[in-house]
Design a protein around this motif. Structure first.
Motif, PDB file in Angstrom:
ATOM      1  N   HIS A  45       0.811  -1.220   0.000  1.00 63.60           N
ATOM      2  CA  HIS A  45       0.000   0.000   0.000  1.00 63.60           C
ATOM      3  C   HIS A  45       0.844   1.271   0.000  1.00 63.60           C
ATOM      4  O   HIS A  45       0.457   2.260  -0.608  1.00 63.60           O
ATOM      5  N   GLU A  52       3.282   3.974  -1.034  1.00 58.99           N
ATOM      6  CA  GLU A  52       3.757   4.333  -2.377  1.00 58.99           C
ATOM      7  C   GLU A  52       5.261   4.148  -2.549  1.00 58.99           C
ATOM      8  O   GLU A  52       5.705   3.696  -3.598  1.00 58.99           O
ATOM      9  N   ARG A  88       5.818   0.523  -3.095  1.00 58.18           N
ATOM     10  CA  ARG A  88       5.327   0.118  -4.416  1.00 58.18           C
ATOM     11  C   ARG A  88       6.321   0.548  -5.516  1.00 58.18           C
ATOM     12  O   ARG A  88       6.603  -0.224  -6.430  1.00 58.18           O
TER      13      ARG A  88
END
Length: 164
Positions: free
Chosen positions: A149, A151, A154
């Protein structure tokens, strides 16, 4: 907690995740590290042997100039015995990979009940990448990306995936 917090400023660079091995140690808070070490020494002098003392001992080894991976793996093994935590077992797998290679780390992740935990898949992807198994690594990175989740995490996973 002091030993972990001491590395806070080095964990991100320009909003991007920086792995512990790549962190700029000049950004680590030496005062907090020394305070954490003093607290650990006091706990050990008082014969502390519980999970928090083990976690502090592991964090202290990570703050050392050179990490003692066999000792870190052993401490994670003891912590896993005390807690029964599959997350602790995952951390032990990382230390095993540093000690005995990525195949040993990968084997240690087999059967961990953490399918919904993106760190399991990211860790397995890294081991598979290091073992030159790009198709399996790609699938593991993709699963980690589905679950992550934050950023900055990710983006890190997407970069690793693109490097395959």
């Amino acid at each position: 907690m002091l030993l972990h917090d001491a590395r806070r400023e080095a964990r991100l660079r320009d909003g991007e995740l920086v792995l512990l091995a790549d962190q700029d140690r000049a950004l680590w808070d030496r005062e907090e590290i020394e305070g954490g070490r003093a607290s650990l020494e006091r706990a050990l002098a008082l014969r502390g042997r519980g999970p928090y003392v083990l976690q502090a001992a592991i964090a202290e080894l990570h703050a050392a100039d050179e990490r003692d991976w066999p000792q870190i793996a052993a401490l994670y093994g003891e912590l896993a015995r005390l807690t029964g935590s599959p997350v602790v077992e995952l951390n032990r797998a990382v230390a095993l990979a540093e000690t005995a290679g990525p195949e040993a780390g990968l084997a240690a992740t087999d059967g961990l009940a953490l399918d919904g935990y993106h760190y399991l898949h990211a860790t397995r992807a890294d081991f598979l990448r290091r073992l030159d198994r790009p198709d399996e690594a790609r699938a593991a990175y993709e699963r980690a990306l589905e679950l992550a989740h934050a950023e900055h995490e990710r983006r890190f996973l997407a970069r690793r995936l693109a490097e395959l």
